[in-house]
Write a protein that holds these residues in place. Structure first.
Motif, mmCIF file in Angstrom:
data_model
loop_
_atom_site.group_PDB
_atom_site.id
_atom_site.type_symbol
_atom_site.label_atom_id
_atom_site.label_comp_id
_atom_site.label_asym_id
_atom_site.label_seq_id
_atom_site.Cartn_x
_atom_site.Cartn_y
_atom_site.Cartn_z
ATOM 1 N N TYR A 26 110.001 -1.679 -47.263
ATOM 2 C CA TYR A 26 108.814 -0.853 -47.036
ATOM 3 C C TYR A 26 108.904 0.464 -47.818
ATOM 4 O O TYR A 26 107.914 0.947 -48.352
ATOM 5 N N ASP A 27 110.099 1.026 -47.845
ATOM 6 C CA ASP A 27 110.306 2.291 -48.544
ATOM 7 C C ASP A 27 110.068 2.136 -50.054
ATOM 8 O O ASP A 27 109.431 2.975 -50.684
ATOM 9 N N ASN A 33 103.436 2.510 -54.236
ATOM 10 C CA ASN A 33 102.040 2.786 -53.877
ATOM 11 C C ASN A 33 101.706 4.264 -54.044
ATOM 12 O O ASN A 33 100.578 4.617 -54.396
ATOM 13 N N GLU A 34 102.689 5.129 -53.799
ATOM 14 C CA GLU A 34 102.465 6.567 -54.009
ATOM 15 C C GLU A 34 102.281 6.875 -55.494
ATOM 16 O O GLU A 34 101.465 7.721 -55.857
ATOM 17 N N LYS A 35 103.025 6.161 -56.342
ATOM 18 C CA LYS A 35 102.862 6.350 -57.801
ATOM 19 C C LYS A 35 101.452 5.982 -58.245
ATOM 20 O O LYS A 35 100.861 6.641 -59.098
ATOM 21 N N LEU A 40 95.195 3.339 -49.022
ATOM 22 C CA LEU A 40 95.192 2.332 -47.945
ATOM 23 C C LEU A 40 96.564 1.675 -47.804
ATOM 24 O O LEU A 40 97.065 1.481 -46.696
ATOM 25 N N LYS A 41 97.167 1.349 -48.949
ATOM 26 C CA LYS A 41 98.491 0.715 -48.899
ATOM 27 C C LYS A 41 99.570 1.712 -48.473
ATOM 28 O O LYS A 41 100.511 1.341 -47.770
ATOM 29 N N ILE A 42 99.421 2.964 -48.887
ATOM 30 C CA ILE A 42 100.369 4.005 -48.449
ATOM 31 C C ILE A 42 100.328 4.121 -46.926
ATOM 32 O O ILE A 42 101.360 4.132 -46.258
ATOM 33 N N ARG A 43 99.117 4.178 -46.401
ATOM 34 C CA ARG A 43 98.933 4.274 -44.946
ATOM 35 C C ARG A 43 99.606 3.095 -44.231
ATOM 36 O O ARG A 43 100.319 3.270 -43.236
#
Length: 198
Positions: A26-27, A33-35, A40-43
Protein backbone atom coordinates in the motif's frame (compact mmCIF):
# COMPACT_ATOMS: atom_id res chain seq x y z
CA UNK A 1 -0.97 0.61 -13.85
CA UNK A 2 1.83 -0.39 -11.48
CA UNK A 3 0.13 1.48 -8.62
CA UNK A 4 -3.04 -0.61 -9.08
CA UNK A 5 -1.01 -3.84 -9.15
CA UNK A 6 0.74 -2.81 -5.92
CA UNK A 7 -2.58 -1.92 -4.31
CA UNK A 8 -4.04 -5.30 -5.34
CA UNK A 9 -0.99 -7.06 -3.86
CA UNK A 10 -1.64 -5.10 -0.66
CA UNK A 11 -5.25 -6.30 -0.64
CA UNK A 12 -4.23 -9.92 -1.27
CA UNK A 13 -1.76 -9.86 1.60
CA UNK A 14 -4.32 -8.14 3.84
CA UNK A 15 -6.87 -10.91 3.23
CA UNK A 16 -4.18 -13.49 4.00
CA UNK A 17 -3.62 -11.75 7.35
CA UNK A 18 -0.13 -10.60 6.32
CA UNK A 19 -0.55 -7.01 7.46
CA UNK A 20 3.16 -6.10 7.33
CA UNK A 21 3.28 -7.05 3.66
CA UNK A 22 0.00 -5.31 2.90
CA UNK A 23 1.37 -2.09 4.44
CA UNK A 24 4.53 -2.44 2.34
CA UNK A 25 2.55 -2.68 -0.92
CA UNK A 26 0.00 0.00 0.00
CA UNK A 27 2.84 2.36 0.86
CA UNK A 28 4.52 1.76 -2.52
CA UNK A 29 1.17 2.31 -4.30
CA UNK A 30 0.63 5.52 -2.32
CA UNK A 31 4.04 6.88 -3.33
CA UNK A 32 3.27 6.25 -7.03
CA UNK A 33 -0.24 7.70 -6.82
CA UNK A 34 1.14 10.80 -5.09
CA UNK A 35 3.61 11.25 -7.97
CA UNK A 36 0.74 11.14 -10.46
CA UNK A 37 -1.57 13.23 -8.25
CA UNK A 38 -4.46 10.73 -8.42
CA UNK A 39 -6.49 11.97 -5.44
CA UNK A 40 -9.09 9.16 -5.47
CA UNK A 41 -6.42 6.47 -5.43
CA UNK A 42 -4.39 8.35 -2.80
CA UNK A 43 -7.48 8.49 -0.60
CA UNK A 44 -8.08 4.74 -1.04
CA UNK A 45 -4.40 3.96 -0.28
CA UNK A 46 -4.60 6.05 2.91
CA UNK A 47 -7.74 4.19 3.96
CA UNK A 48 -6.16 0.80 3.27
CA UNK A 49 -3.08 1.79 5.26
CA UNK A 50 -5.35 2.84 8.13
CA UNK A 51 -7.19 -0.47 8.05
CA UNK A 52 -3.97 -2.54 8.01
CA UNK A 53 -2.34 -0.56 10.83
CA UNK A 54 -5.57 -0.88 12.81
CA UNK A 55 -5.45 -4.67 12.39
CA UNK A 56 -1.90 -4.62 13.75
CA UNK A 57 -3.10 -2.73 16.83
CA UNK A 58 -1.19 0.40 15.75
CA UNK A 59 -4.14 2.62 16.50
CA UNK A 60 -2.44 6.02 16.51
CA UNK A 61 -0.85 5.35 13.12
CA UNK A 62 -4.18 4.07 11.79
CA UNK A 63 -5.87 7.20 13.08
CA UNK A 64 -3.51 9.52 11.23
CA UNK A 65 -4.16 7.68 7.93
CA UNK A 66 -7.93 7.69 8.53
CA UNK A 67 -7.94 11.43 9.29
CA UNK A 68 -6.03 12.16 6.07
CA UNK A 69 -8.48 9.99 4.12
CA UNK A 70 -11.41 11.75 5.80
CA UNK A 71 -10.11 15.17 4.79
CA UNK A 72 -9.87 14.00 1.19
CA UNK A 73 -13.33 12.37 1.22
CA UNK A 74 -14.80 15.61 2.61
CA UNK A 75 -13.05 17.68 -0.07
CA UNK A 76 -14.45 15.28 -2.70
CA UNK A 77 -17.97 15.40 -1.16
CA UNK A 78 -18.33 11.60 -1.00
CA UNK A 79 -20.90 11.35 1.80
CA UNK A 80 -21.05 7.55 1.85
CA UNK A 81 -17.29 7.32 2.31
CA UNK A 82 -17.29 10.20 4.82
CA UNK A 83 -19.73 8.20 6.98
CA UNK A 84 -17.69 5.02 6.64
CA UNK A 85 -14.39 6.72 7.56
CA UNK A 86 -16.01 8.52 10.51
CA UNK A 87 -17.17 5.10 11.71
CA UNK A 88 -13.66 3.63 11.32
CA UNK A 89 -12.17 6.57 13.22
CA UNK A 90 -14.75 6.01 15.98
CA UNK A 91 -13.80 2.34 16.29
CA UNK A 92 -10.10 3.21 16.43
CA UNK A 93 -10.71 5.85 19.09
CA UNK A 94 -12.68 3.27 21.10
CA UNK A 95 -9.62 1.01 20.92
CA UNK A 96 -7.63 3.92 22.38
CA UNK A 97 -10.34 4.33 25.06
CA UNK A 98 -11.04 7.88 23.81
CA UNK A 99 -14.78 7.45 24.16
CA UNK A 100 -15.78 11.14 24.11
CA UNK A 101 -13.97 11.56 20.79
CA UNK A 102 -15.31 8.31 19.34
CA UNK A 103 -18.88 9.39 20.14
CA UNK A 104 -18.39 12.51 18.00
CA UNK A 105 -17.24 10.48 14.96
CA UNK A 106 -19.92 7.80 15.39
CA UNK A 107 -22.53 10.59 15.58
CA UNK A 108 -21.23 12.06 12.31
CA UNK A 109 -21.62 8.64 10.65
CA UNK A 110 -25.06 8.13 12.16
CA UNK A 111 -26.28 11.53 10.89
CA UNK A 112 -25.19 10.76 7.32
CA UNK A 113 -26.70 7.26 7.35
CA UNK A 114 -29.89 8.61 8.89
CA UNK A 115 -30.21 11.27 6.17
CA UNK A 116 -29.64 8.69 3.45
CA UNK A 117 -32.09 6.27 5.15
CA UNK A 118 -29.45 3.53 5.26
CA UNK A 119 -31.11 1.49 8.01
CA UNK A 120 -28.56 -1.33 8.04
CA UNK A 121 -25.69 1.08 8.65
CA UNK A 122 -27.88 2.97 11.15
CA UNK A 123 -28.31 -0.20 13.20
CA UNK A 124 -24.51 -0.46 13.49
CA UNK A 125 -24.09 3.25 14.18
CA UNK A 126 -26.55 3.13 17.08
CA UNK A 127 -24.68 0.16 18.58
CA UNK A 128 -21.37 2.00 18.18
CA UNK A 129 -22.79 5.09 19.89
CA UNK A 130 -23.83 2.74 22.69
CA UNK A 131 -20.27 1.45 23.10
CA UNK A 132 -18.96 5.03 23.33
CA UNK A 133 -21.52 5.92 25.99
CA UNK A 134 -20.77 2.70 27.88
CA UNK A 135 -17.06 3.55 27.79
CA UNK A 136 -17.84 6.99 29.19
CA UNK A 137 -19.71 5.37 32.09
CA UNK A 138 -23.10 6.53 30.78
CA UNK A 139 -24.57 3.06 31.10
CA UNK A 140 -28.29 3.94 31.09
CA UNK A 141 -27.81 6.01 27.93
CA UNK A 142 -25.85 3.17 26.32
CA UNK A 143 -28.79 0.82 26.99
CA UNK A 144 -31.08 3.19 25.06
CA UNK A 145 -28.73 3.10 22.06
CA UNK A 146 -28.26 -0.69 22.26
CA UNK A 147 -32.05 -1.20 22.36
CA UNK A 148 -32.58 1.15 19.39
CA UNK A 149 -29.91 -0.78 17.48
CA UNK A 150 -31.42 -4.14 18.44
CA UNK A 151 -34.96 -3.10 17.46
CA UNK A 152 -33.73 -1.91 14.08
CA UNK A 153 -31.84 -5.18 13.56
CA UNK A 154 -35.00 -7.17 14.34
CA UNK A 155 -36.98 -4.95 11.95
CA UNK A 156 -34.38 -5.54 9.20
CA UNK A 157 -34.17 -9.28 9.93
CA UNK A 158 -30.39 -8.85 10.36
CA UNK A 159 -27.94 -11.72 10.67
CA UNK A 160 -28.20 -13.68 13.90
CA UNK A 161 -24.55 -12.92 14.69
CA UNK A 162 -25.27 -9.18 14.49
CA UNK A 163 -28.32 -9.47 16.76
CA UNK A 164 -26.26 -11.57 19.19
CA UNK A 165 -23.72 -8.74 19.50
CA UNK A 166 -26.48 -6.27 20.46
CA UNK A 167 -27.93 -8.72 23.00
CA UNK A 168 -24.46 -9.28 24.46
CA UNK A 169 -23.87 -5.52 24.73
CA UNK A 170 -27.15 -5.20 26.63
CA UNK A 171 -26.10 -8.04 28.93
CA UNK A 172 -22.82 -6.25 29.72
CA UNK A 173 -24.63 -2.97 30.38
CA UNK A 174 -27.08 -4.58 32.80
CA UNK A 175 -24.17 -6.39 34.51
CA UNK A 176 -22.56 -2.98 35.06
CA UNK A 177 -25.82 -1.82 36.71
CA UNK A 178 -25.89 -4.98 38.87
CA UNK A 179 -29.18 -6.02 37.24
CA UNK A 180 -27.99 -9.59 37.10
CA UNK A 181 -31.31 -11.25 36.17
CA UNK A 182 -31.80 -8.91 33.24
CA UNK A 183 -28.15 -9.34 32.20
CA UNK A 184 -28.56 -13.13 32.26
CA UNK A 185 -31.67 -12.91 30.04
CA UNK A 186 -29.75 -10.99 27.39
CA UNK A 187 -26.66 -13.20 27.63
CA UNK A 188 -28.83 -16.32 27.28
CA UNK A 189 -30.61 -14.89 24.22
CA UNK A 190 -27.24 -13.98 22.72
CA UNK A 191 -25.83 -17.46 23.30
CA UNK A 192 -28.86 -19.09 21.64
CA UNK A 193 -28.15 -17.11 18.45
CA UNK A 194 -24.46 -17.92 18.25
CA UNK A 195 -23.41 -20.90 16.10
CA UNK A 196 -22.71 -24.06 18.04
CA UNK A 197 -19.19 -25.51 17.83
CA UNK A 198 -18.93 -28.99 16.36
Amino acid sequence: SLASVLNNLGLSHYYLGKYDSSIFFYDKALNLNEKFGDSLKIRDNLLNLGISHNKRGEYRTALSFYLEALNMAEAQGDSSLIASVNNSIGNTLNSLKRYDDSFHYFKNAENIWSNSKNLVKMSYALGNLGTSLFGQGKVEESIGMYLASLNLKYQLNSKKSSIAISLNNLGEAYMKLDSLDKAKQYFDQSLRLRPKDG
